[in-house]
Enzyme design. Structure first.
Site, PDB file in Angstrom:
ATOM      1  N   ILE A  62      42.417-104.371 -41.750  1.00 49.59           N
ATOM      2  CA  ILE A  62      42.626-105.735 -41.266  1.00 49.59           C
ATOM      3  C   ILE A  62      43.554-106.377 -42.290  1.00 49.59           C
ATOM      4  CG2 ILE A  62      40.452-106.552 -42.345  1.00 49.59           C
ATOM      5  CD1 ILE A  62      40.314-108.699 -40.142  1.00 49.59           C
ATOM      6  N   SER A  63      44.660-106.933 -41.823  1.00 48.38           N
ATOM      7  CA  SER A  63      45.705-107.405 -42.734  1.00 48.38           C
ATOM      8  C   SER A  63      45.217-108.545 -43.617  1.00 48.38           C
ATOM      9  CB  SER A  63      46.929-107.877 -41.947  1.00 48.38           C
ATOM     10  OG  SER A  63      47.557-106.792 -41.323  1.00 48.38           O
TER      11      SER A  63
END
Length: 213
Positions: A62-63
């Site tokens: 997840i960025s």
């Protein structure tokens, strides 16, 4: 479950990314509104509001919220924009775009992540259109798009994606074949002309071809 504590942690996260240079109020408001902890397994929730990337399975992450905000700010989202996201991943970036009023079409090559995100986001009230497929090919049957965002590092800019941008449209894509990519914004100036701007170095997982079922 979204508690006052979670909202307080999000407000602190918004302050952090604003200090790092994000100025677009709509982007900051969206980061402040999307409950990022719902994208995490319960044992990792304490990491949800740190400004860091985090593993989500299938070799993906997840960025980092700052990176999500940076790419989104470059896209110059307006309510009603038709946006193609290449690389659904956790679905967090798609949720931020939906929160900003974009019509989001999101494509993921990993069936495991596609299944998770297409189940989670509607439960949160976000309704992008989900597709399992090869991001390099985009979604020609849904084109053209006002904006395209690529959330993985591409060794070069995929030609198919360029042709799916409307004239005047923007694509934001990290480009580079090594461990580090250069954040690039492409504007489609006419049927055959494109211009590019570069916005510094970032680290993304690689953009891969094909579909993993």
């Amino acid at each position: 479950m979204d508690t006052f504590r979670h909202k307080g942690l999000r407000n602190r996260l918004v302050d952090d990314i604003a200090k790092k240079g994000i100025k677009d109020e709509a982007v900051l408001n969206a980061i402040g509104a999307v409950p990022r902890h719902l994208f995490f397994e319960s044992s990792f929730i304490k990491f949800a509001y740190q400004d860091k990337a985090f593993p989500i399975g299938a070799g993906q992450t997840i960025s980092q919220p700052y990176t999500v905000a940076f790419q989104t700010e470059l896209l110059q989202i307006k309510t009603g924009d038709k946006v193609l996201e290449v690389g659904t991943g956790s679905g967090y970036q798609a949720a931020v775009l939906c929160e900003m009023g974009a019509k989001v079409f999101t494509i993921e090559r990993q069936k495991e992540l596609f299944a998770k995100s297409s189940h989670l986001l509607p439960r949160m009230g976000y309704k992008p259109r989900f597709f399992l497929g090869d991001g390099y090919k985009g979604l020609p049957q849904q084109a053209p798009f006002d904006k395209i965002i690529v959330t993985a590092g591409a060794p070069q800019i995929p030609e198919d994606l360029l042709t799916q941008l409307c004239i005047g449209g923007l694509m934001v894509i990290p480009v580079g074949s090594g461990n580090v990519q250069v954040m690039t914004r492409i504007t489609r100036d006419s049927e055959s002309e494109f211009s590019q701007e570069q916005f510094g170095q970032f680290v993304f997982v690689p953009l891969l071809k094909g579909v993993v079922k």
